[in-house]
Design an enzyme around this catalytic site. Structure first.
Site, PDB file in Angstrom:
ATOM      1  N   ARG A  96       0.845  -1.206   0.000  1.00 59.14           N
ATOM      2  CA  ARG A  96       0.000   0.000   0.000  1.00 59.14           C
ATOM      3  C   ARG A  96       0.873   1.245   0.000  1.00 59.14           C
ATOM      4  O   ARG A  96       1.787   1.365   0.808  1.00 59.14           O
ATOM      5  CB  ARG A  96      -0.891   0.012   1.260  1.00 59.14           C
ATOM      6  CG  ARG A  96      -1.458  -1.347   1.612  1.00 59.14           C
ATOM      7  CD  ARG A  96      -2.112  -1.384   2.978  1.00 59.14           C
ATOM      8  NE  ARG A  96      -3.284  -0.523   3.087  1.00 59.14           N
ATOM      9  CZ  ARG A  96      -3.954  -0.343   4.219  1.00 59.14           C
ATOM     10  NH1 ARG A  96      -3.552  -0.918   5.355  1.00 59.14           N
ATOM     11  NH2 ARG A  96      -5.005   0.448   4.235  1.00 59.14           N
ATOM     12  N   ARG A 351      -7.573   7.586   9.955  1.00 56.95           N
ATOM     13  CA  ARG A 351      -7.056   8.936   9.677  1.00 56.95           C
ATOM     14  C   ARG A 351      -8.132   9.928  10.089  1.00 56.95           C
ATOM     15  O   ARG A 351      -9.304   9.554  10.259  1.00 56.95           O
ATOM     16  CB  ARG A 351      -6.724   9.105   8.198  1.00 56.95           C
ATOM     17  CG  ARG A 351      -7.935   8.877   7.313  1.00 56.95           C
ATOM     18  CD  ARG A 351      -7.579   8.986   5.847  1.00 56.95           C
ATOM     19  NE  ARG A 351      -8.621   8.366   5.046  1.00 56.95           N
ATOM     20  CZ  ARG A 351      -8.517   8.073   3.763  1.00 56.95           C
ATOM     21  NH1 ARG A 351      -7.409   8.322   3.126  1.00 56.95           N
ATOM     22  NH2 ARG A 351      -9.508   7.530   3.101  1.00 56.95           N
ATOM     23  N   HIS A 467     -14.952  34.960 -17.087  1.00 62.80           N
ATOM     24  CA  HIS A 467     -15.837  36.108 -16.891  1.00 62.80           C
ATOM     25  C   HIS A 467     -16.981  35.737 -15.963  1.00 62.80           C
ATOM     26  O   HIS A 467     -17.269  36.430 -14.981  1.00 62.80           O
ATOM     27  CB  HIS A 467     -16.373  36.573 -18.249  1.00 62.80           C
ATOM     28  CG  HIS A 467     -17.355  37.695 -18.156  1.00 62.80           C
ATOM     29  ND1 HIS A 467     -18.718  37.483 -18.133  1.00 62.80           N
ATOM     30  CD2 HIS A 467     -17.176  39.032 -18.029  1.00 62.80           C
ATOM     31  CE1 HIS A 467     -19.325  38.644 -18.016  1.00 62.80           C
ATOM     32  NE2 HIS A 467     -18.411  39.601 -17.960  1.00 62.80           N
ATOM     33  N   ARG A 573     -16.512  54.001   1.271  1.00 64.78           N
ATOM     34  CA  ARG A 573     -16.069  54.777   0.104  1.00 64.78           C
ATOM     35  C   ARG A 573     -17.179  55.756  -0.240  1.00 64.78           C
ATOM     36  O   ARG A 573     -18.346  55.392  -0.208  1.00 64.78           O
ATOM     37  CB  ARG A 573     -15.824  53.868  -1.084  1.00 64.78           C
ATOM     38  CG  ARG A 573     -14.804  52.786  -0.839  1.00 64.78           C
ATOM     39  CD  ARG A 573     -14.793  51.841  -2.030  1.00 64.78           C
ATOM     40  NE  ARG A 573     -13.813  50.786  -1.865  1.00 64.78           N
ATOM     41  CZ  ARG A 573     -14.059  49.626  -1.269  1.00 64.78           C
ATOM     42  NH1 ARG A 573     -15.269  49.374  -0.788  1.00 64.78           N
ATOM     43  NH2 ARG A 573     -13.126  48.726  -1.154  1.00 64.78           N
ATOM     44  N   ARG A 629     -13.936  57.538   3.969  1.00 66.23           N
ATOM     45  CA  ARG A 629     -12.855  58.052   3.133  1.00 66.23           C
ATOM     46  C   ARG A 629     -13.406  59.157   2.248  1.00 66.23           C
ATOM     47  O   ARG A 629     -14.398  58.980   1.551  1.00 66.23           O
ATOM     48  CB  ARG A 629     -12.287  56.938   2.255  1.00 66.23           C
ATOM     49  CG  ARG A 629     -11.186  57.450   1.343  1.00 66.23           C
ATOM     50  CD  ARG A 629     -10.587  56.362   0.514  1.00 66.23           C
ATOM     51  NE  ARG A 629     -11.517  55.881  -0.491  1.00 66.23           N
ATOM     52  CZ  ARG A 629     -11.259  54.848  -1.277  1.00 66.23           C
ATOM     53  NH1 ARG A 629     -10.129  54.168  -1.130  1.00 66.23           N
ATOM     54  NH2 ARG A 629     -12.119  54.471  -2.190  1.00 66.23           N
ATOM     55  N   GLU A 757      -1.172  54.497   1.533  1.00 65.96           N
ATOM     56  CA  GLU A 757      -1.268  53.664   0.334  1.00 65.96           C
ATOM     57  C   GLU A 757      -0.217  54.021  -0.703  1.00 65.96           C
ATOM     58  O   GLU A 757      -0.223  53.481  -1.797  1.00 65.96           O
ATOM     59  CB  GLU A 757      -2.675  53.747  -0.260  1.00 65.96           C
ATOM     60  CG  GLU A 757      -3.154  55.159  -0.500  1.00 65.96           C
ATOM     61  CD  GLU A 757      -4.627  55.222  -0.894  1.00 65.96           C
ATOM     62  OE1 GLU A 757      -5.124  54.255  -1.489  1.00 65.96           O
ATOM     63  OE2 GLU A 757      -5.264  56.245  -0.600  1.00 65.96           O
ATOM     64  N   GLY A 778      -4.021  51.119   3.089  1.00 64.47           N
ATOM     65  CA  GLY A 778      -4.750  50.810   1.852  1.00 64.47           C
ATOM     66  C   GLY A 778      -3.853  49.913   1.029  1.00 64.47           C
ATOM     67  O   GLY A 778      -3.151  50.355   0.133  1.00 64.47           O
ATOM     68  N   THR A 779      -3.887  48.631   1.345  1.00 63.30           N
ATOM     69  CA  THR A 779      -2.886  47.733   0.751  1.00 63.30           C
ATOM     70  C   THR A 779      -3.171  47.378  -0.704  1.00 63.30           C
ATOM     71  O   THR A 779      -2.311  46.823  -1.365  1.00 63.30           O
ATOM     72  CB  THR A 779      -2.743  46.448   1.596  1.00 63.30           C
ATOM     73  OG1 THR A 779      -4.047  45.932   1.863  1.00 63.30           O
ATOM     74  CG2 THR A 779      -2.035  46.753   2.899  1.00 63.30           C
ATOM     75  N   ASN A 780      -4.363  47.690  -1.212  1.00 69.48           N
ATOM     76  CA  ASN A 780      -4.575  47.456  -2.646  1.00 69.48           C
ATOM     77  C   ASN A 780      -3.684  48.403  -3.440  1.00 69.48           C
ATOM     78  O   ASN A 780      -2.898  47.985  -4.288  1.00 69.48           O
ATOM     79  CB  ASN A 780      -6.040  47.704  -3.045  1.00 69.48           C
ATOM     80  CG  ASN A 780      -6.985  46.688  -2.420  1.00 69.48           C
ATOM     81  OD1 ASN A 780      -6.535  45.697  -1.836  1.00 69.48           O
ATOM     82  ND2 ASN A 780      -8.266  46.938  -2.516  1.00 69.48           N
ATOM     83  N   ASP A 781      -3.805  49.704  -3.150  1.00 72.95           N
ATOM     84  CA  ASP A 781      -2.977  50.665  -3.872  1.00 72.95           C
ATOM     85  C   ASP A 781      -1.511  50.552  -3.480  1.00 72.95           C
ATOM     86  O   ASP A 781      -0.619  50.756  -4.305  1.00 72.95           O
ATOM     87  CB  ASP A 781      -3.470  52.095  -3.608  1.00 72.95           C
ATOM     88  CG  ASP A 781      -4.567  52.474  -4.602  1.00 72.95           C
ATOM     89  OD1 ASP A 781      -4.912  51.613  -5.430  1.00 72.95           O
ATOM     90  OD2 ASP A 781      -5.058  53.614  -4.541  1.00 72.95           O
ATOM     91  N   CYS A 843      -7.450  48.321   5.413  1.00 73.74           N
ATOM     92  CA  CYS A 843      -8.738  48.302   4.727  1.00 73.74           C
ATOM     93  C   CYS A 843      -8.620  47.774   3.317  1.00 73.74           C
ATOM     94  O   CYS A 843      -9.574  47.772   2.558  1.00 73.74           O
ATOM     95  CB  CYS A 843      -9.371  49.681   4.738  1.00 73.74           C
ATOM     96  SG  CYS A 843      -8.375  50.908   3.885  1.00 73.74           S
TER      97      CYS A 843
END
Ligand code: ADP
Ligand code: MG
Ligand code: MG
Length: 892
Positions: A96, A351, A467, A573, A629, A757, A778-781, A843
């Site tokens: 096995r 398991r 999409h 926003r 903001r 940001e 603002g960690t996206n920017d 954020c």
């Protein structure tokens, strides 16, 4: 000398449960069960180290291996008094595979190894059952032929032909003589395919099987599986060689699988299936219908076949003991395999059992209530991302379903509705109140209205990033993509899978969490936010240090955020408030105006609308902090773009079309994301921020009076690069605040802070904090500016970058600790050096990602903010971050 072989059986073992890395999951489980005194057929595990050695040394074995395997085999022989290859009393074994984690793609198990023409005669004599002996032999040749020798499956064909020739329909009706003939036929088949005879020598069989297991570690299926699941190639697999026990020796024999608790609901009930007179995988192979272990299970599934409780009550009683022993020992739900040979129970595997998110919650909470595990452990055991399944409406797990086909689980949640094949049809039916599922080959932007109208979306092509998938997730619609075998025929208005044709208007159900498409309406149940979920979340809340807020601005989202336990809004926003149809005109007039008076006129129209926007959020948040903001999007986005819009603008402003066009051209930007936006708009058009500040303060005054306790606005200036920008704008906000608050005679504990940001702001955080009262990362920017990479454009090549190992994660999903994280750390340190106790939050979308949340905890942020649906995930992840942090500093 390196130890390559670990023995188990007879109530002892050289390995332990903790040695999974070396022995693999199966080997460690067999060793542990042996140590616990459970009945495990004796055997040994060849370590994963051998696999590593095998690939490091041109597919050869360590020198000592042969001797250690021989010793292992001899130990089994001594225990059982049988001999490998013996003509009188042959020892048979299974070989096995077993890696650290269960891994499809590795070699399948070979049973009954050691049989040949002499041994089978011995087996027949010893067992007194010729039929059993020859059945075992043909199973062995078939398994070994397929798995080790790589012979395509003509074996079943041969077997079917024999049954036709002899007029027998059931395998169980074949006689010993029949099987003997079939064995001979199988061997001829192997000889033909291979050009040499089937290996009769047991040692050769054994090493052939061992080699096949190690070889399978690098087969394409295994390699693909490892890539998809981030399993390192150097883990290797172990090989288990174990004495056979036989579930196919007659009516007092059986084989089965069980979960110690119900794996779909988590209920504390024994849940399993077995087959009488069968071997190994017959239970899952679907050739015969398996029977239930318990009478309760049998009744619940409305099966007529007797339960083990009725047929072999003593064995079941013993299994209950085993269940008890294993749960007490592992302190978790187990998934087990067993075989009964002539009334005696043998354990073959244990398991930790796979379970649904709902079951995971129930089991963790029950184990705490039963005193088996601590609350911290329960919190640690739940995978935060799995909560996602629980927050969307889900299918009733007790419902009976008929699966039409499967695709990729592209967007979670479940929905039922009529099949429609076009977006327009979806919309027109939805308007009449009908539930529809939009079925397309793939979707495009022209289908958006139909996707919106539909309860769910199904596409036959495309993947998780198609999409349909991306849009559906954004709309929070369940979606299944890429249902390969389903064909949609728009002209005929039908879809077909497995020869089942479904017409437009017929009802289907899709489960976007599993990818299953089902025929008919399957009842759904609303997410359960009370009960076990609430209990576990309470425990998590008591542990975690960081607060959790939500990014939300609409009434629907803000209310949902509260329901999911958000302790405030971390990012509201304000731009949608300007883009809505009733407002964009006024805003355009502001932007196109040539002087301040013109601008102020437009803004005066917007002020009451904005005030009400904010008042609604304050009302729902009832005193929890709300970070607003100030206007952020590029100026560019407000400009009229088409001739029709120029004309409309001209009419509204009384200017000529030419003048409008000219101004639009003058304000046009080539790189708007890096252009005239954020606080830069506030600096050049101070009236805009002035109006927004007035709206915030006026709303705060009104709602404070309304609810009888102060609301807590935190006004956030976006996109600053320099302290001076912030100071200019803060002065304006404070001036407006003083005026409104003094005028009303109400005190509102507000803060003015900034979004960090841009890299420059992060580096200058020490001076920015002299005046800024909070930072929100603002960690996206920040990710866009650190990588010089736009988030939308990244999608086209981040996948390739990950495959090549250039990036470990998509930095827009999991915070890039080395670059973006470093700036966050620097800004936090420098900011707090200036202003101890500076409030810090995040954020960006990373605020809802468990790995990023761990980082936020480590750098000492006060809160994370994420989309409302992710709030529970963040609450749990924050608690887990705290627990693992405590473990690291030794405070727990
Ligand atoms: P998988 O990882 O696919 O479950 P296993 O190695 O567990 O593969 O084996 C497949 C089947 O063969 C299981 O039903 C198992 O219980 C059974 N089996 C394995 N070894 C033995 C053995 N020594 N005696 C009897 N049955 C066995
Ligand atoms: Mg198994
Ligand atoms: Mg930004």
């Amino acid at each position: 000398m390196t130890k390559w072989v670990y023995r188990f059986g007879d109530g002892t073992a050289e390995g332990r449960a903790e040695m999974k890395d070396l022995l693999g999951g199966k080997g460690a489980g067999l060793a542990e069960m042996s140590n616990l005194g459970l009945p495990v057929p004796p055997g040994f595990t060849i370590t994963t180290g051998v696999c590593t050695h095998f690939y490091a040394h041109g597919k050869s074995y360590p020198a000592e291996l042969r001797e250690q395997v021989a010793e292992g085999l001899a130990a089994i022989e001594r225990l059982l008094g049988a001999r490998f290859g013996d003509a009188d009393n042959p020892l048979l074994v299974s070989v096995r595979s077993g890696a650290r984690v269960s891994m499809p793609g590795l070699m399948d198990t070979v049973l009954n190894l050691g049989l040949n023409d002499q041994a089978v005669a011995g087996l027949a004599r010893r067992s007194g059952d010729e039929r059993f002996a020859y059945d075992s032999h043909r199973r062995f040749i078939q398994m070994y032929g397929q798995v080790v020798l790589g012979i395509e499956n003509h074996f079943e064909e041969l077997l079917e032909n024999h049954k036709l020739d002899t007029g027998v329909t059931l395998d169980t009706d074949l006689s010993a003589e029949d099987w003997r003939t079939i064995v001979a036929g199988f061997k001829d088949l192997v000889a033909q395919e291979l050009g040499h005879p089937f290996p009769e020598e047991p040692q050769e069989q054994l090493w052939g099987a061992i080699g096949a297991v190690f070889g399978s570690w690098m087969n394409p299926r295994a390699v693909t599986y490892r890539r998809l699941h981030d399993i390192p190639a150097d883990w290797g697999t172990a090989v288990n060689v174990q004495a056979m026990v036989f579930g196919n020796m007659g009516p007092d024999c059986a084989t089965g699988v069980a979960f110690t608790r119900n794996p779909s609901t988590g209920a504390n009930e024994f849940y399993g299936e077995y087959l009488v007179n069968a071997q190994g995988e017959d239970v899952v192979a679907g050739i015969r219908t398996p029977q239930h272990l318990t009478i309760a299970g049998k009744q619940a599934s409305r099966l007529a076949l007797p339960a083990m409780e009725e047929v072999m009550p003593e064995v079941l009683a013993e299994l209950y003991q085993v269940r008890r022993t294993l749960e007490d020992h592992y302190r978790d739900m187990q998934d087990i395999e067993f075989t009964v040979q002539r009334g005696k129970l043998w354990m073959l595997q244990t398991r930790s059992g796979k379970r649904t998110a709902q079951a995971a919650l129930k089991i963790a909470v029950s184990l705490v209530e039963e005193g088996v595990i601590h609350r911290d452990e329960a919190v640690r055991r739940i995978e935060p991302a799995s909560l996602d399944q629980l927050l969307h409406p889900m299918l009733d797990p007790t419902a009976n379903t008929t699966v039409l086909t499967r695709g990729l689980p592209a967007s979670p949640g479940a929905a039922s509705g009529q099949v429609v094949f076009s977006a327009d049809e979806a919309e027109s039916l939805a308007v009449r109140g009908e539930a529809v599922i939009l079925v397309r080959i793939e979707t495009s932007p022209e289908d958006i209205h139909g996707m919106h109208a539909a309860k769910g979306v199904l596409t036959t092509r495309g993947g998780m990033t198609s999409h349909a998938a991306v849009v559906a997730r954004g709309m929070v619609r369940p979606c299944i993509a890429g249902t390969g075998d389903l064909r949609a025929d728009y002209a005929a208005r039908t879809m077909t899978a497995r020869n089942i044709v479904m017409k437009a208007g017929e009802i289907i159900t899709i489960d976007g969490s599993t990818g299953e498409v089902m025929i008919g309406a399957v009842p759904t149940i609303q997410p359960e936010l009370s009960g076990d979920f609430a209990t576990l979340m309470d425990w998590a809340d008591a542990i975690r240090g960081m607060k959790v807020r939500a990014n939300a601005e609409t009434v629907v989202d803000t209310s949902m955020a509260r329901r999911f336990g958000a302790e405030g809004i971390g990012l509201s926003r304000t731009e949608h408030m300007f883009f809505e149809a009733d407002r964009i005109g006024a805003m355009r007039r502001v932007i196109m105006a040539e002087d301040e008076t013109g601008r102020r006129a437009g803004l005066a129209e917007l002020l009451p609308i904005q005030r009400e926007d904010f008042a609604e959020i304050f009302r729902i948040m009832k005193g929890f902090p709300v970070t607003i903001r100030l206007l952020d999007p590029p100026l560019h986005e407000f400009l009229p773009k088409t001739e029709a819009e120029f004309g409309e603008m001209a009419r509204l402003t009384g200017k000529s079309v030419g003048a409008i066009r000219q101004r639009a051209v003058a304000l046009h930007e080539t790189n708007p994301m890096l252009g005239h936006r954020g606080c830069r708009l506030g600096i050049t058009y101070p009236e805009i921020y002035e109006m927004q500040a007035a709206a915030i303060f006026e709303a705060a005054v009104a709602v404070t009076q309304e609810i009888g306790k102060p609301v807590a606005p935190e006004i956030m200036v976006p996109l600053i690069a320099t302290k001076k920008e912030f100071d200019i704008l803060k002065a304006i906000i404070d001036r407006v605040g003083r005026k409104v608050l003094e005028g009303a005679g109400v005190s509102v504990p507000y803060l003015v802070g900034t979004m960090i940001e841009l890299p420059r702001a992060a580096l200058r955080a020490g001076e920015v904090a002299e005046t800024a009262e909070f930072f929100s990362f603002g960690t996206n920017d920040l990710t866009q500016t650190v990588f010089g990479l736009s988030r939308d454009d990244a999608a086209s090549f981040i996948g390739a970058y990950q495959r090549l190992g250039i990036l470990e994660h998509d930095p827009f999903v999991t915070l890039d600790v080395a670059g973006v994280g470093e700036l966050v750390r620097i800004a936090a340190e420098r900011g707090r050096a200036t202003r101890p106790g500076l409030k810090l939050g995040i954020c960006g979308e990373h605020g809802g990602d468990p790995a990023s949340i761990r980082f936020c905890h480590a750098v000492g942020l006060d809160y994370v903010s994420c989309s409302p649906y992710r709030v529970p995930i963040a609450r749990l992840a924050a608690a887990q971050a705290k627990l693992s942090g405590d473990l690291r500093d030794g405070t727990a």
